[in-house]
Design a protein around this motif. Structure first.
Motif, PDB file in Angstrom:
ATOM      1  N   ARG A 186     -26.631   6.040 -23.311  1.00 47.89           N
ATOM      2  CA  ARG A 186     -27.520   4.822 -23.001  1.00 47.89           C
ATOM      3  C   ARG A 186     -26.454   4.230 -21.834  1.00 47.89           C
ATOM      4  NH1 ARG A 186     -27.985   4.193 -28.665  1.00 47.89           N
ATOM      5  NH2 ARG A 186     -26.093   2.911 -28.961  1.00 47.89           N
ATOM      6  N   VAL A 187     -25.484   4.833 -21.454  1.00 45.05           N
ATOM      7  CA  VAL A 187     -24.868   4.307 -20.136  1.00 45.05           C
ATOM      8  C   VAL A 187     -25.168   5.219 -19.107  1.00 45.05           C
ATOM      9  CG1 VAL A 187     -22.537   4.189 -19.083  1.00 45.05           C
ATOM     10  CG2 VAL A 187     -22.714   3.599 -21.695  1.00 45.05           C
ATOM     11  N   ARG A 188     -25.803   4.610 -18.004  1.00 41.74           N
ATOM     12  CA  ARG A 188     -26.493   5.452 -16.903  1.00 41.74           C
ATOM     13  C   ARG A 188     -25.330   5.978 -16.018  1.00 41.74           C
ATOM     14  NH1 ARG A 188     -30.504   3.259 -12.215  1.00 41.74           N
ATOM     15  NH2 ARG A 188     -31.071   5.291 -11.198  1.00 41.74           N
ATOM     16  N   LEU A 189     -24.346   5.557 -16.021  1.00 37.12           N
ATOM     17  CA  LEU A 189     -23.219   6.334 -15.108  1.00 37.12           C
ATOM     18  C   LEU A 189     -23.003   7.737 -15.766  1.00 37.12           C
ATOM     19  CD1 LEU A 189     -20.688   5.988 -13.087  1.00 37.12           C
ATOM     20  CD2 LEU A 189     -19.395   5.201 -14.882  1.00 37.12           C
ATOM     21  N   VAL A 190     -23.041   7.523 -17.261  1.00 32.77           N
ATOM     22  CA  VAL A 190     -22.777   8.888 -18.002  1.00 32.77           C
ATOM     23  C   VAL A 190     -23.833   9.903 -18.103  1.00 32.77           C
ATOM     24  CG1 VAL A 190     -21.989   9.984 -20.200  1.00 32.77           C
ATOM     25  CG2 VAL A 190     -20.785   7.984 -19.126  1.00 32.77           C
ATOM     26  N   SER A 191     -25.064   9.212 -18.318  1.00 35.38           N
ATOM     27  CA  SER A 191     -26.203   9.943 -18.681  1.00 35.38           C
ATOM     28  C   SER A 191     -26.755  10.643 -17.573  1.00 35.38           C
ATOM     29  CB  SER A 191     -27.531   8.999 -19.176  1.00 35.38           C
ATOM     30  OG  SER A 191     -27.871   8.012 -18.241  1.00 35.38           O
ATOM     31  N   ASP A 192     -26.467   9.899 -16.176  1.00 35.72           N
ATOM     32  CA  ASP A 192     -26.977  10.679 -14.931  1.00 35.72           C
ATOM     33  C   ASP A 192     -26.233  11.882 -14.557  1.00 35.72           C
ATOM     34  OD1 ASP A 192     -28.921   8.872 -14.586  1.00 35.72           O
ATOM     35  OD2 ASP A 192     -27.916   7.800 -12.920  1.00 35.72           O
ATOM     36  N   ARG A 193     -24.949  12.240 -15.391  1.00 38.46           N
ATOM     37  CA  ARG A 193     -24.295  13.290 -14.971  1.00 38.46           C
ATOM     38  C   ARG A 193     -24.332  14.402 -16.230  1.00 38.46           C
ATOM     39  NH1 ARG A 193     -20.891  13.804 -11.291  1.00 38.46           N
ATOM     40  NH2 ARG A 193     -19.455  14.945 -12.429  1.00 38.46           N
ATOM     41  N   VAL A 194     -24.412  13.842 -17.329  1.00 34.45           N
ATOM     42  CA  VAL A 194     -24.457  14.833 -18.452  1.00 34.45           C
ATOM     43  C   VAL A 194     -25.137  14.334 -19.709  1.00 34.45           C
ATOM     44  CG1 VAL A 194     -22.297  13.770 -19.462  1.00 34.45           C
ATOM     45  CG2 VAL A 194     -22.530  15.993 -19.994  1.00 34.45           C
ATOM     46  N   ASP A 195     -25.779  15.204 -20.313  1.00 35.81           N
ATOM     47  CA  ASP A 195     -26.546  14.881 -21.623  1.00 35.81           C
ATOM     48  C   ASP A 195     -25.672  14.919 -22.854  1.00 35.81           C
ATOM     49  OD1 ASP A 195     -28.035  14.715 -23.578  1.00 35.81           O
ATOM     50  OD2 ASP A 195     -29.595  16.506 -22.984  1.00 35.81           O
ATOM     51  N   MET A 196     -25.084  14.009 -23.165  1.00 36.53           N
ATOM     52  CA  MET A 196     -23.975  13.833 -24.332  1.00 36.53           C
ATOM     53  C   MET A 196     -24.345  14.352 -25.575  1.00 36.53           C
ATOM     54  SD  MET A 196     -20.682  13.293 -23.034  1.00 36.53           S
ATOM     55  CE  MET A 196     -20.452  13.124 -24.834  1.00 36.53           C
ATOM     56  N   PRO A 197     -25.547  13.698 -25.876  1.00 36.08           N
ATOM     57  CA  PRO A 197     -26.066  14.394 -27.483  1.00 36.08           C
ATOM     58  C   PRO A 197     -26.077  15.563 -27.334  1.00 36.08           C
ATOM     59  CG  PRO A 197     -27.333  12.174 -26.658  1.00 36.08           C
ATOM     60  CD  PRO A 197     -26.374  12.597 -25.621  1.00 36.08           C
ATOM     61  N   SER A 198     -26.547  16.411 -26.474  1.00 34.13           N
ATOM     62  CA  SER A 198     -26.898  17.797 -26.367  1.00 34.13           C
ATOM     63  C   SER A 198     -25.556  18.445 -26.421  1.00 34.13           C
ATOM     64  CB  SER A 198     -27.739  18.271 -25.136  1.00 34.13           C
ATOM     65  OG  SER A 198     -28.760  17.792 -25.164  1.00 34.13           O
ATOM     66  N   LEU A 199     -24.311  17.757 -25.603  1.00 34.39           N
ATOM     67  CA  LEU A 199     -23.007  18.297 -25.490  1.00 34.39           C
ATOM     68  C   LEU A 199     -22.465  18.221 -27.166  1.00 34.39           C
ATOM     69  CD1 LEU A 199     -20.678  19.404 -23.796  1.00 34.39           C
ATOM     70  CD2 LEU A 199     -20.009  17.262 -23.502  1.00 34.39           C
ATOM     71  N   VAL A 200     -22.552  17.427 -27.752  1.00 31.49           N
ATOM     72  CA  VAL A 200     -22.089  16.978 -28.929  1.00 31.49           C
ATOM     73  C   VAL A 200     -22.775  17.964 -29.932  1.00 31.49           C
ATOM     74  CG1 VAL A 200     -22.061  15.388 -30.849  1.00 31.49           C
ATOM     75  CG2 VAL A 200     -21.611  14.589 -28.864  1.00 31.49           C
ATOM     76  N   GLU A 201     -24.195  18.273 -29.881  1.00 35.16           N
ATOM     77  CA  GLU A 201     -24.519  19.244 -30.634  1.00 35.16           C
ATOM     78  C   GLU A 201     -24.150  20.636 -30.496  1.00 35.16           C
ATOM     79  OE1 GLU A 201     -26.330  18.670 -33.382  1.00 35.16           O
ATOM     80  OE2 GLU A 201     -25.943  16.494 -32.886  1.00 35.16           O
ATOM     81  N   GLU A 202     -23.795  21.069 -29.195  1.00 30.87           N
ATOM     82  CA  GLU A 202     -23.317  22.266 -28.725  1.00 30.87           C
ATOM     83  C   GLU A 202     -21.986  22.456 -29.296  1.00 30.87           C
ATOM     84  OE1 GLU A 202     -21.380  23.772 -24.583  1.00 30.87           O
ATOM     85  OE2 GLU A 202     -23.058  22.392 -24.451  1.00 30.87           O
ATOM     86  N   PHE A 203     -21.096  21.235 -29.571  1.00 31.66           N
ATOM     87  CA  PHE A 203     -19.881  21.529 -30.129  1.00 31.66           C
ATOM     88  C   PHE A 203     -20.004  21.556 -31.439  1.00 31.66           C
ATOM     89  CE2 PHE A 203     -16.318  19.049 -31.981  1.00 31.66           C
ATOM     90  CZ  PHE A 203     -15.280  19.949 -31.584  1.00 31.66           C
TER      91      PHE A 203
END
Length: 557
Positions: A186-203
């Motif tokens: 929900r932080v645009r500064l982050v979501s514009d650069r990386v899909d964090m939920p997908s990254l967590v699921e990948e991990f």
């Protein structure tokens, strides 16, 4: 995915992880969002490196204190240069499983519960002193009983046991990480650069596989089957009768650690001979078999002396990677663009493969790639080695900010390929400081080009037979066509020209791809000393043309 609630007994652990994350997210929000809006962006820029290092040090302490997946998070994220700045990755690179060993009594109880029998019955003996202790598991040397030894042909084994309660710890850690990932999405500064939920699921997928010893045992046997006829490689046998999801029993293959240069020389083995063989074996895994050991660090590799020489022994198959078929179409498109020096087409292909998020504004990257092709695309390998490093640095100055600003996110298999190649280079350099990984790539390129020539000859032969058959059938088919036209019943189908043309052009494309790989690899290696982020991006980008140079002959046309 529905977020599982953490077990009540681990609520304090869950809260501690979230407190750590929320505090540092608040600090980041203040410096990276609030201050720039107040016209104080220079303060944020001036303090950024120091804040990143402080965060990494504090996370290091948290990971060592909590163990479990927190240590794995640090190790995993240390290689995500597409996500984290170098101030963090440099600190986390040294994060190891710095946790104390579990008392043997608890390990023994856990093993007995899994095996359904006392250890005295399962093994003739078990050394209570661990040979390795990590945040997820612990390993002890053991001996099989006479009957088991007779049946398996093994006597000395290694007993690997999960740390008691690790399943609950992993569940808590993943729940906390999913929560943090949701915050960041929900932080645009982050979501514009990386899909964090997908990254967590990948991990999460990687971590859950790593604590499933049945999965690791199956990986071990699959790897062994691929190299069954290869005298260069050996793999420990699995003792399935003493293996479960939480207990893994393997043949004890302990030998000379691959980076023990003095030990190798004492055994009459030249380290300079080991390095290229190891590199060749890793390239065979990556680009011939498509199934590779993704964690080939020195602790997972031995050199085993034999009467007729020596061989490499791999252990620990919890982290394995594959080159998936789903990426092949994107790679073909990418290489067509690379062969034609089409910057826009290359960027589109990179997006299709999943390296760039859909939100990326790629106009400047297209210009950068076109510039790169125009300057270095036509050079041979020897010419690229002679390029003045200042030229690569000039490219970095002109386009570095463009590359760093883009929302790169490497697919999981790319990450594992890069990890494997990086560790391979590091091990080879430890054996021979002057080792150049490119020297092991060139024979591959030469062989692939030779193979491709044979493929072209075969294609031309098949084309000639098809043409002859067509000429033989032409009169009857023409008569049938005229009849169908008169009846008004004609269906027109497009000939498969694109496929046949692609086959005949493939050799040229692969040559260009190999040249492009050389330029990106050498440029990245030179730039990493001055600009770790851009240097790493170029090294990462070099994987794509290398994959084509090796795999294109196997891809459907």
């Amino acid at each position: 995915m529905t977020q599982a609630q953490p077990p009540e007994l681990h609520r304090a652990r869950y809260r501690r992880i979230l407190r750590f994350a929320s505090w540092h997210l608040a600090i980041t929000w203040w410096f990276e969002i609030a201050l720039p809006r107040l016209g104080l962006a220079r303060i944020a820029e001036r303090t950024r490196a120091r804040r990143m290092r402080r965060f990494a040090r504090r996370f290091h302490v948290l990971a060592v204190d909590l163990g479990g997946l927190m240590t794995k998070v640090g190790q995993f994220m240390s290689s995500r240069l597409d996500v984290l700045p170098p101030e963090i990755t440099a600190e986390l690179e040294g994060l190891q499983d710095e946790v104390p060993a579990v008392p043997f009594e608890r390990i023994a109880a856990a093993a007995e519960a899994e095996l359904g029998m006392p250890l005295e019955r399962a093994f003739a003996s078990v050394d209570p002193h661990p040979i390795a202790a990590a945040s997820l598991g612990q390993a002890h040397r053991a001996r099989l009983g006479p009957l088991d030894a007779m049946e398996t042909g093994l006597s000395e084994v290694v007993l690997k046991v999960q740390r008691p309660g690790i399943d609950d710890i992993v569940a808590v850690d993943l729940a906390a990480l999913r929560k943090v990932g949701g915050w960041l999405s929900r932080v645009r500064l982050v979501s514009d650069r990386v899909d964090m939920p997908s990254l967590v699921e990948e991990f999460a997928v990687t971590s859950l596989e790593e604590i499933d010893y049945l999965h690791e045992a199956a990986n071990s046997e699959r790897f062994a089957a691929l190299f069954a006829d290869d005298a260069r490689v050996s793999v420990p046998a699995v003792v399935w009768e003493r293996t479960t999801r939480r207990v893994l029993t393997l043949q004890d293959v302990t030998a000379i650690k691959i980076t023990d240069v003095d030990g190798l020389r004492a055994a009459g083995i030249d380290p300079a001979e080991v390095a290229p063989v190891f590199a060749e074996v890793m390239f065979d895994q990556l680009f011939t078999h498509g199934f590779f050991h993704a964690d080939p660090h020195p602790g997972n590799l031995f050199v085993t002396p034999r009467a007729e020489g020596w061989r490499l022994t791999f252990i620990d198959f919890g982290m394995m990677g594959e080159v998936p078929a789903t990426l092949r179409g994107g790679l073909r498109k990418l290489l067509i663009a690379a062969a034609s020096r089409d910057g826009r087409g290359l960027v589109d292909a990179i997006r299709d493969v999943g390296v760039l998020l859909p939100s990326a504004d790629t106009r400047e990257l297209e210009r950068a790639m076109t510039h790169l092709f125009g300057r270095f695309g036509g050079m041979g390998f020897a010419e690229l080695r002679e390029v003045d490093p200042r030229e690569f640095r000039a490219f970095a100055v002109e386009f570095g900010d463009v590359v760093r600003a883009l929302p790169f996110q490497l697919p999981e298999n790319f990450l594992l390929v890069i990890r494997a190649m990086s560790l391979t280079s590091g091990v080879c350099s430890a054996l021979v400081p002057s080792f150049n990984l490119w020297d092991s790539v060139e024979p591959y390129a030469a062989q692939l080009i030779e193979d491709e020539r044979g493929n072209v000859v075969d294609d031309l032969g098949r084309e000639a037979l098809e043409i002859a058959g067509l000429a033989w059938r032409l009169p009857r088919r023409a008569d049938a066509l005229i009849t169908r036209i008169e009846d008004g019943d004609v269906a027109i189908e497009s000939p498969r020209l694109e496929r046949r043309v692609a086959r005949l052009e493939r050799t040229g494309r692969r040559l260009v791809s190999a040249t492009l790989f050389g330029g990106l690899l050498i440029g990245g290696a030179i730039l990493r000393a001055d600009d770790p982020v851009l240097g790493t991006v170029l090294l990462v980008a070099s994987v794509v043309p290398l994959l084509h140079a090796v795999l294109a002959g196997r891809l459907p046309g």
